[in-house]
Motif scaffolding. Structure first.
Motif, PDB file in Angstrom:
ATOM      1  N   THR A   1       0.838  -1.201   0.000  1.00  0.00           N
ATOM      2  CA  THR A   1       0.000   0.000   0.000  1.00  0.00           C
ATOM      3  C   THR A   1       0.872   1.250   0.000  1.00  0.00           C
ATOM      4  OG1 THR A   1      -0.150   0.002   2.416  1.00  0.00           O
ATOM      5  CG2 THR A   1      -1.883  -1.157   1.207  1.00  0.00           C
ATOM      6  N   VAL A   2       0.445   2.226  -0.774  1.00  0.00           N
ATOM      7  CA  VAL A   2       1.176   3.495  -0.884  1.00  0.00           C
ATOM      8  C   VAL A   2       0.172   4.635  -0.714  1.00  0.00           C
ATOM      9  CG1 VAL A   2       2.624   4.968  -2.333  1.00  0.00           C
ATOM     10  CG2 VAL A   2       2.840   2.457  -2.476  1.00  0.00           C
ATOM     11  N   GLN A   3       0.321   5.413   0.359  1.00  0.00           N
ATOM     12  CA  GLN A   3      -0.546   6.579   0.528  1.00  0.00           C
ATOM     13  C   GLN A   3      -0.014   7.716  -0.338  1.00  0.00           C
ATOM     14  OE1 GLN A   3      -1.153   7.899   4.549  1.00  0.00           O
ATOM     15  NE2 GLN A   3      -2.389   9.665   3.937  1.00  0.00           N
ATOM     16  N   HIS A   4      -0.855   8.192  -1.254  1.00  0.00           N
ATOM     17  CA  HIS A   4      -0.366   9.160  -2.229  1.00  0.00           C
ATOM     18  C   HIS A   4      -1.544   9.930  -2.818  1.00  0.00           C
ATOM     19  CE1 HIS A   4       2.398  10.791  -5.224  1.00  0.00           C
ATOM     20  NE2 HIS A   4       1.522  10.489  -6.168  1.00  0.00           N
ATOM     21  N   ASP A   5      -1.370  11.225  -2.986  1.00  0.00           N
ATOM     22  CA  ASP A   5      -2.359  12.066  -3.656  1.00  0.00           C
ATOM     23  C   ASP A   5      -2.119  11.959  -5.155  1.00  0.00           C
ATOM     24  OD1 ASP A   5      -4.010  14.015  -4.689  1.00  0.00           O
ATOM     25  OD2 ASP A   5      -3.451  15.543  -3.214  1.00  0.00           O
ATOM     26  N   LEU A   6      -3.078  11.419  -5.876  1.00  0.00           N
ATOM     27  CA  LEU A   6      -2.886  11.174  -7.304  1.00  0.00           C
ATOM     28  C   LEU A   6      -2.889  12.447  -8.138  1.00  0.00           C
ATOM     29  CD1 LEU A   6      -4.979   7.921  -7.482  1.00  0.00           C
ATOM     30  CD2 LEU A   6      -2.554   8.123  -8.059  1.00  0.00           C
ATOM     31  N   ARG A   7      -3.122  13.578  -7.531  1.00  0.00           N
ATOM     32  CA  ARG A   7      -2.900  14.842  -8.236  1.00  0.00           C
ATOM     33  C   ARG A   7      -1.409  15.046  -8.507  1.00  0.00           C
ATOM     34  NH1 ARG A   7      -7.435  18.494  -7.746  1.00  0.00           N
ATOM     35  NH2 ARG A   7      -9.021  17.652  -6.361  1.00  0.00           N
TER      36      ARG A   7
ATOM     37  N   ALA B   1       8.548   7.649  -7.858  1.00  0.00           N
ATOM     38  CA  ALA B   1       9.479   7.123  -8.868  1.00  0.00           C
ATOM     39  C   ALA B   1       9.617   5.605  -8.791  1.00  0.00           C
ATOM     40  CB  ALA B   1      10.845   7.786  -8.699  1.00  0.00           C
ATOM     41  N   GLU B   2       9.556   5.051  -7.566  1.00  0.00           N
ATOM     42  CA  GLU B   2       9.758   3.607  -7.429  1.00  0.00           C
ATOM     43  C   GLU B   2       8.601   2.782  -7.995  1.00  0.00           C
ATOM     44  OE1 GLU B   2       8.246   5.194  -3.388  1.00  0.00           O
ATOM     45  OE2 GLU B   2       9.618   5.813  -5.003  1.00  0.00           O
ATOM     46  N   LEU B   3       7.489   3.433  -8.347  1.00  0.00           N
ATOM     47  CA  LEU B   3       6.363   2.720  -8.934  1.00  0.00           C
ATOM     48  C   LEU B   3       6.337   2.816 -10.453  1.00  0.00           C
ATOM     49  CD1 LEU B   3       3.436   3.632  -6.483  1.00  0.00           C
ATOM     50  CD2 LEU B   3       4.971   1.656  -6.422  1.00  0.00           C
TER      51      LEU B   3
ATOM     52  N   LEU C   1      -6.104   7.424 -15.441  1.00  0.00           N
ATOM     53  CA  LEU C   1      -5.563   6.553 -16.487  1.00  0.00           C
ATOM     54  C   LEU C   1      -4.107   6.904 -16.789  1.00  0.00           C
ATOM     55  CD1 LEU C   1      -8.594   6.348 -18.940  1.00  0.00           C
ATOM     56  CD2 LEU C   1      -7.625   4.455 -17.613  1.00  0.00           C
ATOM     57  N   SER C   2      -3.803   8.196 -16.742  1.00  0.00           N
ATOM     58  CA  SER C   2      -2.420   8.613 -16.978  1.00  0.00           C
ATOM     59  C   SER C   2      -1.502   8.067 -15.891  1.00  0.00           C
ATOM     60  CB  SER C   2      -2.331  10.147 -17.036  1.00  0.00           C
ATOM     61  OG  SER C   2      -1.003  10.562 -17.292  1.00  0.00           O
ATOM     62  N   ARG C   3      -1.963   8.097 -14.632  1.00  0.00           N
ATOM     63  CA  ARG C   3      -1.160   7.536 -13.530  1.00  0.00           C
ATOM     64  C   ARG C   3      -1.017   6.019 -13.707  1.00  0.00           C
ATOM     65  NH1 ARG C   3       0.675  12.335 -13.019  1.00  0.00           N
ATOM     66  NH2 ARG C   3      -0.356  13.738 -11.535  1.00  0.00           N
ATOM     67  N   ALA C   4      -2.072   5.379 -14.201  1.00  0.00           N
ATOM     68  CA  ALA C   4      -1.978   3.943 -14.452  1.00  0.00           C
ATOM     69  C   ALA C   4      -0.919   3.647 -15.504  1.00  0.00           C
ATOM     70  CB  ALA C   4      -3.336   3.397 -14.899  1.00  0.00           C
ATOM     71  N   VAL C   5      -0.889   4.444 -16.573  1.00  0.00           N
ATOM     72  CA  VAL C   5       0.106   4.268 -17.627  1.00  0.00           C
ATOM     73  C   VAL C   5       1.514   4.491 -17.081  1.00  0.00           C
ATOM     74  CG1 VAL C   5       0.978   5.271 -19.779  1.00  0.00           C
ATOM     75  CG2 VAL C   5      -1.470   4.773 -19.524  1.00  0.00           C
ATOM     76  N   GLU C   6       1.670   5.468 -16.183  1.00  0.00           N
ATOM     77  CA  GLU C   6       2.983   5.711 -15.566  1.00  0.00           C
ATOM     78  C   GLU C   6       3.510   4.451 -14.897  1.00  0.00           C
ATOM     79  OE1 GLU C   6       3.646   9.140 -12.982  1.00  0.00           O
ATOM     80  OE2 GLU C   6       1.827  10.054 -13.798  1.00  0.00           O
ATOM     81  N   GLY C   7       2.612   3.686 -14.283  1.00  0.00           N
ATOM     82  CA  GLY C   7       3.047   2.529 -13.512  1.00  0.00           C
ATOM     83  C   GLY C   7       3.193   1.248 -14.304  1.00  0.00           C
TER      84      GLY C   7
END
Length: 617
Positions: free
Chosen positions: A221-227, A232-234, A256-262
């Motif tokens: 689990t990673v607590q993170h504001d998706l804004r 980097a580690e993901l 979706l952009s954050r999903a593509v990043e990962g």
């Protein structure tokens, strides 16, 4: 299949579609009205929610269309709705008098069926949902059902994205990570090497960590504001991603952009995307965002997702399987600062009418309630009840109707019949009382208190808590049946869930009576409110219910005394309540405690339909 009516297509029928669409400002225009009529023809009798699911139109829009069609005599006044003879004739003129449904009756059009071996997973996930964090409507959360969670896991397996590999969840208020872990536990082995959950909520992440620890699946689990960009580690670390973003084009693009990043680089990696139905123009925006990310659609299932509480969408949403290509790249690599959630973009309010008392209430930006879910949870400020019928959209800057600013008393049916007694909620108090008024109640003396306790034995009172919710749900369901008849929401589980959410905010004023080791035999709820106009605080006497025990009247007095003492302890000097004119037992209780009648509600029923003279014209 029927084909009973044959009429030539008429311009009159077409004009009806246009008029109705214009009356509700329907973005989908006449085709949207046609879809509702077609669904009514096929599904009748049909609820607004059924029609919403069948057409993909939001519940408030379907309700508004239904009201317009009803006003024109095409839909019955009885609920669930049917087409009238004129409505059937209109459908025939439009060439839609054909009922043929090819939807698969086994999967109900969802393309996946949960096998018997996973029934245990559904049961376990349902239990986990009951004890999990509540949905936050302000950020477009609405938890999908346990069955939907398992179907999402099956979709991953069917597409070949699992078993094995790594799964990235961009937001997980739906607890899909636990669904993956529970399914693996039921099947006897993990079905994924690693699950990574990225979410802003510490409550959700804490719950996922606590539950997944004993299930054998590796969940990080990673607590993170998706804004903000993913840590980097993901980046480029996962084989498949899934997201159920805020229901805006901006939310879809960002998540979706954050999903593509990962995701790992290269084509044919899967992204599973859940979203709610929108107008064609809004969906065009979403599809443009998908294309802009270099993703292509590999599968699409309408009404795949079922949600608990997403009433505006009919409780359903679509499920889309996307694939990466050689052109796939994040479209928003930096920080996001624009509007993201539905509430951020809303510029108009919607009027809702309380079915119980006809009060008109505004919901939306700048209103007392920013979402209808909040209104339902709080209840009508005029009568404390509901449900609420959606009406027209109005600009947020328009003056609010008087009913919202200074509610006027309206009739609420709340008779006291076995097995419950109830004092119905009341509107905000009026102007300050004149000096020298007679106070109708005083706290009991020690001797009076001891005598009351003796009469009420073996029952005593205490503050209600979560263990009492099943009994409270049954009390409120029976109250609803007595008060509202066929229109009642009389599912004890739904009432228990609603009161559970209210308890999360405050248990104060929630009181139960019970015997040694027994479940509650009585329930009282008094809430502290504030007059929107004057700012004065007052108590709203919402519910009083007692099972038919031998000393029922004494238990009711014990509960009401505890409720009034709660008011005094909070510095409250005015308590308001409502009761139906025919509810003699509850009126007697009110009078015994010194409540005085302050107004008389009047109701008039008019004949249905238009006068014959108007029809002739």
């Amino acid at each position: 299949m029927t084909n009973a009516r044959r009429h030539p297509r008429s311009t009159t029928a077409d004009s009806v579609l246009t008029e109705v669409a214009e009356a509700v400002r329907l973005q989908e225009g006449p085709p949207g009205v046609r879809s509702v009529l077609r669904a009514l023809r096929r599904l009748a009798p049909a609820s607004t929610k059924d029609l919403s699911r069948a057409t993909g139109l939001p519940v408030p829009i379907v309700a508004a269309l239904g009201n317009e069609l009803r006003r024109r005599g095409f839909v019955t006044t009885q609920r669930p709705s049917r087409l009238t003879e004129d409505g059937l004739d209109l459908v025939a003129q439009l060439g839609m008098d054909l009922t043929l449904d090819a939807t698969c009756t086994t999967c109900d059009g969802r393309e996946l069926v949960i096998p018997d071996v996973l029934d245990e997973a559904v049961r376990r996930l349902r239990a986990l949902m009951e004890s999990g964090p509540a949905a936050d409507m302000a950020i477009d959360q609405s938890h999908c059902t346990a069955e939907t969670k398992v179907r999402r896991v099956l979709a991953l397996l069917t597409a070949g994205a699992l078993p094995g590999g790594s799964l990235l969840l961009i937001g997980d208020d739906d607890l899909v990570s636990l669904a993956v872990a529970v399914v693996g536990d039921v099947l006897g082995a993990p079905i994924v090497e690693r699950v990574t959950v990225v979410d802003i909520s510490p409550e959700i992440l804490d719950y996922i960590r606590k539950v997944s620890a004993g299930l054998g699946t590796r969940v990080e689990t990673v607590q993170h504001d998706l804004r903000l960009p993913l840590p980097a580690e993901l980046h480029e670390q996962h084989d498949v991603a899934m997201t159920d973003p805020p229901y805006t084009a901006e939310g879809a693009r960002l998540f979706l952009s954050r999903a593509v990043e990962g995701l790992r680089p290269g084509p044919s990696h899967s992204v599973f995307f859940s979203f709610g139905g929108k107008s064609p123009d809004e969906m065009l925006e979403v599809q443009r965002e998908i294309m802009g990310l270099g993703l292509v659609t590999n599968g699409f299932v309408r009404n795949f997702n079922e949600y608990e509480g997403s009433g505006i969408l009919g409780g359903v949403g679509f499920f889309q399987h996307l694939l990466t290509t050689t052109s796939t790249a994040p479209s928003h690599a930096g920080e996001f600062s624009g509007p993201l959630y539905t509430g951020d973009k809303r510029t108009r309010q919607r009027e809702y009418t309380c079915v119980a008392c006809d009060a008109r209430l505004r919901v939306g930006p700048g209103a007392r309630w920013t979402a209808v879910a909040a209104l339902r949870e709080e209840g009508c400020p005029n009568c404390g009840k509901g449900p609420f019928r959606p009406g027209r959209l109005v600009p947020a800057e328009d003056p609010a109707p008087p009913a919202e600013q200074a509610p006027v008393q309206a009739p609420v049916q709340a008779p006291v019949q076995a097995p419950v007694q109830q004092a119905a909620p009341a509107p905000a108090p009026g102007p300050a009382a004149p000096v020298g008024r007679t106070y109708g109640w005083r706290p009991p003396t020690e001797q009076e208190r001891a005598a009351l306790a003796e009469r009420a034995r073996p029952y005593v009172t205490r503050q209600a808590d979560e263990r009492d919710l099943p009994a409270i749900g049954r009390f409120e369901a029976e109250i609803a049946r007595v008060s509202f008849g066929e229109d009642a929401i009389d599912d004890p589980a739904r009432w228990a869930s609603r009161l559970g959410r209210a308890m999360e905010k405050s248990k104060e004023g929630m009181i139960v009576a019970h015997g040694p080791g027994d479940e509650p035999v009585g329930w009282c709820w008094v809430s502290i409110n504030q007059n929107a106009m004057t700012g004065d605080r007052y108590a709203n006497f919402r519910s009083l219910a007692v099972s038919p025990v031998d000393n029922r009247g004494d238990v009711a007095e014990l509960l009401l005394t505890a409720g009034l003492e709660f008011c005094l302890a909070g510095g409250i000097t005015e308590v308001v309540g409502r009761v139906h004119v025919g509810n003699v037992p509850m009126r007697t209780v009110y009078r015994k405690f010194g409540f005085d009648p302050t107004s008389l509600s009047m109701k008039l029923f008019l004949p249905e339909g238009e006068p014959e003279g108007d029809r002739a014209r």
